[in-house]
Write a protein that holds these residues in place. Structure first.
Motif: not given
Length: 420
Positions: A256-261, A276-282, A287-294
């Motif tokens: 899960v990409v939130i902003g640059p993290v 997702v959490g805790p959010l640290t560094g955001v 901020r945009s939130v996106q789910v990636l499958h790798r």
């Protein structure tokens, strides 16, 4: 022609095309010693006793060529790296002026020669440009520049065609030149197109070493909503937990990409709900939130690849602020830390104290953040005496003051006394 010297090279080539028709052996009806120049029309020589004769080539206008410019787009990838060198295609508008002894019809004879030579050379091919460069290579004014002109013509060579100017347009054109000169017999010509290409370096991807086929179900993750875990506002603060809802959210390796993290899904996540959490560094802001499958990393330390990505959903990350005063400043401490380039506005609301002229609200737009920091300052002398409720706005998102009771915001506040 793609060089930054393309405009000068095209002008020189047109000059050459005209001059070679005037060089020996002489054509019938053209006097010897006639030269082709590229002066400003206001500087054409005239003498009542002994008229000067010649042909002058002057580029009086440059206009963008829509077709050539559209063909060059896009030139950059989403990460701002160059995928092709930026180009600008322009059309060059020339005024071909012929002057000489009117009694012997020299201007008309020269114009006839010019029209014939330009009509016979409608395309400035590489061979013609090479001859022009060679002809004027030793010219003191333009020779050093012409030696730097590459002969490659790029996508296509420049083409010459006549332009039609009305008597009024021609009169206005000569009036624009000024200098007190009377107009001389002239015709307009168009060179299309000169293509200017930047010298920026283009990043070229290395060749593919291994090709693999990775079958997977069609349809990537679909993100429908993002909200804070538990009751409360949808905006979140540092170290909060968020819940993502949608379809097909989990994959072989989900991020899960939130902003640059980037974050990994937390415990209790499912195909329709990811925690997702805790959010640290955001950083604070929208901020945009996106789910990636790798894919898993391949053999031989091959990096993982993004197989599918969801749509992006905005998330408001609120800053937190505490405030105190020093002898010279109102010092604000922010959480999460500010990152380079973020915009900060300090919002002050008057609560009590001060005089009758104390404004109800103040705002201070601070300079863009230069380096990562948790501290911002407002000069104490800029804040009138009194007790002020403090808020900050970071990249468009405001901090949320603490309530006192059901309907009053009471903290954080700062007590600004008289400036020492």
């Amino acid at each position: 022609m793609n060089s930054a010297l393309a405009l000068a090279a095209i002008t020189t080539t047109i000059r050459f095309v005209l001059q070679r028709e005037l060089d020996p052996p002489q054509r019938s009806g053209v006097a010897a010693g006639v030269m082709v120049t590229t002066r400003h029309p206001s500087k054409l020589a005239h003498s009542d006793g002994n008229p000067q004769r010649g042909i002058n080539v002057y580029c009086y206008q440059v206009t963008p060529q829509a077709t050539g410019n559209v063909a060059a787009l896009p030139t950059r990838r989403s990460g701002d790296s160059l995928m092709a060198r930026p180009t600008a295609a322009v059309d060059l508008h020339y005024l071909i002026s012929c002057y000489g002894d009117d009694e012997s019809l020299e201007p008309q004879r020269l114009l006839g020669t010019a029209l014939g030579s330009l009509t016979a050379t409608p395309v400035l091919t590489t061979a013609v440009v090479a001859k022009a460069v060679d002809r004027y290579r030793d010219d003191d004014a333009i020779g050093p520049l012409l030696r730097e002109v590459p002969l490659e013509m790029g996508r296509e060579p420049a083409r010459l065609s006549p332009l039609t100017l009305s008597l009024e347009e021609m009169s206005n054109l000569w009036g624009m030149f000024g200098g007190g000169n009377e107009s001389v017999l002239s015709v307009a010509w168009l060179a299309s197109a000169a293509v200017i290409t930047s010298d920026d370096h283009v990043r070229v991807a290395p060749p593919v070493l291994i090709r693999t086929v990775d079958p997977r179900p069609t349809g990537g993750p679909l993100l429908e909503s993002v909200e804070a875990a538990g009751p409360g506002p949808t905006a979140v603060v540092e170290r909060a937990t968020v819940v993502l809802r949608g379809r097909r959210l989990l994959g072989p390796d989900t991020r899960v990409v939130i902003g640059p993290v980037e974050f990994a899904p937390g415990p209790g996540s499912s195909d329709s709900e990811v925690h997702v959490g805790p959010l640290t560094g955001v950083p604070a802001g929208v901020r945009s939130v996106q789910v990636l499958h790798r894919s898993p990393p391949g053999p031989g330390e091959q990096p993982s690849r993004t197989l599918a990505s969801s749509n992006a959903v905005p998330l408001l990350v609120r800053p937190k602020v505490t405030a105190e005063t020093t002898a010279t400043d109102v010092v604000l401490t922010l959480d999460p830390p500010l990152r380079k380039g973020q915009r900060v506005t300090v919002l002050l609301t008057h609560r009590s104290g001060g005089g009758p002229d104390t404004p109800a609200d103040l705002s201070f737009d601070l300079p863009r953040v230069a380096t990562e920091t948790t501290e911002q300052k407002v000069p104490r002398s800029d804040v009138p005496e009194g007790i002020w409720l403090v808020r900050v706005r970071v990249d468009g998102v405001d901090s949320l003051p603490e309530r006192i009771g059901d309907s009053t915001f009471g903290r954080p506040v700062v007590d600004v006394g008289a400036t020492p």
